[in-house]
Design a protein around this motif. Structure first.
Motif, short mmCIF file in Angstrom:
data_model
loop_
_atom_site.label_atom_id
_atom_site.label_comp_id
_atom_site.label_asym_id
_atom_site.label_seq_id
_atom_site.Cartn_x
_atom_site.Cartn_y
_atom_site.Cartn_z
N GLY A 253 28.60 9.52 17.42
CA GLY A 253 28.58 8.72 16.21
C GLY A 253 29.71 9.12 15.29
N ARG A 254 30.11 8.22 14.45
CA ARG A 254 31.26 8.40 13.57
C ARG A 254 30.97 9.42 12.47
N GLY A 255 31.07 9.03 11.19
CA GLY A 255 30.90 9.96 10.08
C GLY A 255 29.46 10.18 9.69
N VAL A 256 29.27 10.97 8.67
CA VAL A 256 27.96 11.48 8.24
C VAL A 256 26.86 10.43 8.21
N SER A 257 27.05 9.34 7.49
CA SER A 257 25.98 8.35 7.33
C SER A 257 25.64 7.65 8.64
N SER A 258 26.55 7.69 9.60
CA SER A 258 26.24 7.06 10.88
C SER A 258 25.20 7.84 11.67
N SER A 259 24.79 9.00 11.18
CA SER A 259 23.73 9.76 11.87
C SER A 259 22.43 8.95 11.90
N ILE A 260 22.16 8.18 10.86
CA ILE A 260 20.96 7.33 10.86
C ILE A 260 21.12 6.23 11.90
N ASP A 261 22.28 5.60 11.91
CA ASP A 261 22.55 4.56 12.91
C ASP A 261 22.44 5.12 14.33
N LEU A 262 23.00 6.30 14.53
CA LEU A 262 22.95 6.92 15.85
C LEU A 262 21.51 7.25 16.24
N GLY A 263 20.73 7.78 15.30
CA GLY A 263 19.33 8.08 15.59
C GLY A 263 18.57 6.84 16.00
N LEU A 264 18.78 5.74 15.27
CA LEU A 264 18.11 4.48 15.61
C LEU A 264 18.62 3.92 16.94
N TYR A 265 19.91 4.07 17.20
CA TYR A 265 20.48 3.63 18.47
C TYR A 265 19.82 4.38 19.63
N LEU A 266 19.66 5.70 19.47
CA LEU A 266 19.02 6.50 20.51
C LEU A 266 17.54 6.12 20.68
N VAL A 267 16.87 5.81 19.57
CA VAL A 267 15.48 5.34 19.64
C VAL A 267 15.42 4.08 20.51
N GLU A 268 16.35 3.16 20.29
CA GLU A 268 16.35 1.93 21.08
C GLU A 268 16.60 2.22 22.55
#
Length: 187
Positions: A151-166
């Protein structure tokens, strides 16, 4: 399914928590009661870049045997890319089903020899450093290379977590977790 969340001195707390929250909701919201996780560190004492202390549940134990090993970023990566002991420990995650990192956590994966020949991303300010480990630096929020997801920068950690959930549990579970988190963005 068993997750390892790697923590270390100088990490960015949001890099860790941003993915930890949606991933652990797989269990806490009852979607996958069999999910377990460990907070893994190479050292017993861990503080983020601002001094917030974290307590690992596993210290220096090999990272083999986890389905997902997640590595946050932070300014501490700049020293750890030179720490042979830490990198050897991180390399024990090599055979995990999925390695994931956010922000400059990809520098650690690269220094541990886990990015060879793979596309990856990081915080935009670290693209040049990341090129030392892979010439395929990608300017995307999440880069999926099969068993390697960055994942890209700091805030993308939420996006990455949700991506992994999917990836783990499907789009419906992701949508329900995202709704419970009141996360209105595109992830």
């Amino acid at each position: 399914m068993k997750f390892a969340f790697v923590i270390y001195d100088g990490m960015t707390a949001l890099d860790f928590i941003g993915a930890y929250d949606p991933l652990t909701r797989l269990k806490t919201m009852g979607f996958m009661p069999e999910v377990t996780w460990d907070i893994c560190a190479y050292t017993a004492e861990v503080r983020d870049g601002s001094g917030l202390q974290f307590t690992p549940t596993r210290i220096g134990e090999p990272l083999a045997g986890y389905d997902l090993v997640y590595v946050p970023g932070g300014f501490g990566t700049r020293t750890l890319v030179q720490d042979a002991g830490f990198l050897a420990w991180l390399a024990t995650a090599r055979d995990s089903r999925c390695l994931a990192s956010v922000c400059t956590g990809s520098l650690l994966l690269g220094a541990a020899g886990l990015l060879a020949g793979r596309r990856a991303t990081s915080h935009p300010s670290a693209y040049d450093e990341l090129r030392a480990y892979t010439p395929q630096v990608v300017d995307e929020r999440v880069v999926d290379e099969g068993n390697l997801v960055t994942g890209r920068g700091v805030s993308s950690s939420i996006d990455l977590g949700l991506y992994l959930v999917e990836r783990i549990a499907g789009p419906e579970v992701k949508a329900r977790i995202k709704q419970q988190m009141d996360y209105p963005y595109g992830a």
